[in-house]
Design an enzyme around this catalytic site. Structure first.
Site, short mmCIF file in Angstrom:
data_model
loop_
_atom_site.label_atom_id
_atom_site.label_comp_id
_atom_site.label_asym_id
_atom_site.label_seq_id
_atom_site.Cartn_x
_atom_site.Cartn_y
_atom_site.Cartn_z
N LYS B 77 0.85 -1.20 0.00
CA LYS B 77 0.00 0.00 0.00
C LYS B 77 0.88 1.25 0.00
CE LYS B 77 -3.99 1.87 2.60
NZ LYS B 77 -4.83 1.68 3.80
N SER B 152 -9.74 1.67 2.83
CA SER B 152 -8.87 2.40 1.94
C SER B 152 -7.83 1.54 1.23
CB SER B 152 -8.16 3.50 2.71
OG SER B 152 -7.29 2.95 3.69
N SER B 176 -9.94 -0.51 7.07
CA SER B 176 -9.31 -0.33 5.75
C SER B 176 -8.58 -1.55 5.20
CB SER B 176 -8.34 0.85 5.79
OG SER B 176 -9.05 2.05 5.67
#
Lengths: 101, 466
Positions: B77, B152, B176
């Site tokens: 990420k 996210s 997330s």
């Protein structure tokens, strides 16, 4: 509903240079979100201590972790990379706009 | 070589069915061909990946023993620092920022020879539940390209789901990792607060953030978790873990089903699939009982006060002076105002405003402090429940992946996506989202919440559905 003046004040505290249209939009949106928080008024929290950190109860002994207030030296390559990241610099100094006139 | 798990890829490398270089090239080619339609990646790190793979191949050809993660390609990420690689947080303010060092979890993965394929898309600064708040482009759900992958960590979950990597790293502040894992049909683990070092994770809400794995199987999640967890002197909230692999006797297992998590308005297909999953474990012998977490209804409000408050403080560091976007202006104040206004997107501004408001003089007690007190009550709920049960089962999300654009205009409805996941972060517990079925073609995830530091136990339980 929070006022337009309050919204401007919050934007200034947050150091966000918002445009008029944004102020109006956030005034509306923040009001509706704050309205949702009214839900919490129902909860009785007298005699309840706040939990600022999820570890407070699970691992109490680990909360106060201190180190000596001593600078640790870093490899010059890493220091160079950190300086390199600054938008405005002169040699190995980061330039900042004057604070005092 | 399709849809390889970590253990399968490791076996393939040991048996010399393929080399680490071949495996890496396979994924890099797949990313180049297929990621155009998904947009899971923001940066592809070809050179880094190829050189890491070659090193592992050298070890193999020298007949050295290789660790399980050696030569296994992963995606990271884009709010986790990889030395020398861009770390944008999907924000204009960090568009050209190059990480000056490795996050601790990256260091721990590089050491046994992991292969980093690239950096994945996210909602800007991890603020969102759909990856539509990325400043660069929304990611699409590989199961249905008209739908969001969740957020996210949407890029990481989509990359694993589309088999563009063997596994990925995400971060979870209010759901997330788990919610996108649920939407994309993969396994997502949010570890106990403190289990994984946060050093090198770009800070969002520091009392809630945790890094965790997104994988194809529960076993893979255990492998990655073992590699990245543990005490790090650079994160004083991190702890040494004593627990290793555990065996779980299903017959001795007590599972709690909180009645507050089966709410009016939740998708009926999702409810049906979750009920079936509960029935399945009951039939194998686990004891299932209804429990109550009475303060659940306040969880989301508490989360949406504490998280923006911490975010508004953390994001004060973006000042246009030290790094990141900088707008020239007549004085220092205007450098701040213009750089921040120009660099942050709408959702980030909204949360900074909200947090600043909740922390400002006159409102601190009514909002921030009140939320922290209700947080204590939520914690008491879980403490009480865990006196009776070993694990808690809930849906990860009340609905499957929604359409792109469906919730983007209405912040409060987007915030409701976190309703089943946020409480877990408030009290720091570990939780996994495990795929347990499909509503049409859309995956549905079961959330299994465990006691502190019992990641391996909840992942063992997850294997029932694997």
């Amino acid at each position: 509903m929070i006022s337009q003046e309050d919204t401007k004040h919050i934007a200034k505290l947050a150091r966000l240079g918002l445009k008029e249209a944004e102020i109006k939009k956030f005034q509306k949106e923040l009001s509706s979100i704050l309205n949702y928080f009214n839900l919490l008024k129902k909860v009785d929290v007298s005699n309840v201590e706040p939990t600022f950190h999820p570890g407070e109860n699970y691992f109490k002994e680990r909360l106060d972790i201190m180190r000596q207030d001593k600078a640790e030296s870093e490899k010059p390559e890493k220091v160079n990379k950190l300086i390199e990241a600054a938008p405005d610099k002169k040699k190995r100094h980061i330039k900042v706009k004057a604070v005092f006139k | 070589m399709n849809n390889l798990t970590i253990s399968q890829a490791h076996k393939g490398l040991l048996e010399k069915k393929f080399s680490a270089l071949e495996l890496t090239k396979l994924f890099l080619n797949k990313i180049k061909k297929q990621d155009k339609k998904i947009s899971a990646f923001l940066t592809i790190t070809d050179d880094l990946a190829l050189s890491q793979a070659k090193q592992v191949d050298k070890l193999i050809s020298d007949n050295k023993k290789i660790p399980i993660l050696a030569g296994i390609p992963l995606a990271v990420k884009d709010n986790i620092l990889v030395d020398g690689v861009k770390a944008t947080c999907a924000s204009k303010i960090l568009e050209n920022y190059i990480a000056p060092y490795d996050a601790t979890c990256i260091k721990k993965l590089k050491q046994p020879g992991a292969v980093i394929l690239g950096k994945t898309n996210l909602d800007e600064f991890a603020m969102g539940s759909s990856t539509e708040h990325s400043a660069f482009s929304p990611t699409k759900n590989p199961n249905d390209l008209t739908r969001v992958p969740g957020g996210s960590s949407g890029g990481s979950a989509a990359a694993v789901s589309a088999d563009l990597c063997c596994y990925a790293l995400g971060s979870d502040t209010g759901g997330s990792i788990r919610q996108p894992a649920s939407f994309c049909g993969v396994v997502g683990l949010k570890p106990t607060y403190g289990a994984v070092s946060r050093y090198g994770l770009i800070a969002f809400a520091s009392s809630l953030d945790q890094i965790g794995p997104i994988t194809k199987t529960a076993e893979d999640a255990q492998i990655v978790f073992k590699a990245i967890s543990g005490k790090d002197k650079k994160d004083s909230t991190s702890v040494e873990l004593s627990e290793t692999r555990v065996s779980v006797k299903l017959k001795d297992l007590r599972i709690g089903i909180p009645k507050e998590y089966f709410i009016k308005g939740m998708d009926s297909e999702v409810e049906k699939i979750i009920r079936q999953a509960i029935k399945k474990i009951q039939e194998i012998g686990a004891k299932v009982e209804e429990i109550s977490l009475p303060h659940t209804e306040y969880g989301l409000a508490v989360y949406y006060l504490i998280m923006p408050s911490e975010a508004s403080a953390n994001l004060a560091r973006y000042d246009g002076v030290k790094y990141g976007l900088s707008k020239s202006a007549k004085d220092l104040l205007n450098v701040y105002l213009d750089s921040r206004a120009g660099g942050f997107g709408d959702e980030v501004k909204r949360r900074i405003m909200l947090g600043t408001y909740a922390l400002s003089a006159g409102y601190y007690d009514a909002y921030y402090l009140k939320a922290q007190k209700v947080r204590t009550l939520i914690k008491h709920d879980f403490d009480k429940a865990f006196n009776k049960v070993d694990a808690i089962f809930t849906p990860t999300s009340p609905f499957p992946a929604f359409k792109l654009g469906e919730k983007i205009k209405d912040p409060v409805s987007m915030y409701l996506s976190d309703i089943f996941t946020a409480c877990v972060n408030l009290v720091g517990l570990p939780a996994v989202s495990m795929p347990v079925g499909f509503a049409g073609k859309l995956p549905v995830g079961l959330q299994i919440i465990g006691k502190p530091f019992e990641e391996n136990k909840i992942l063992e339980i997850s294997k029932v559905y694997g």
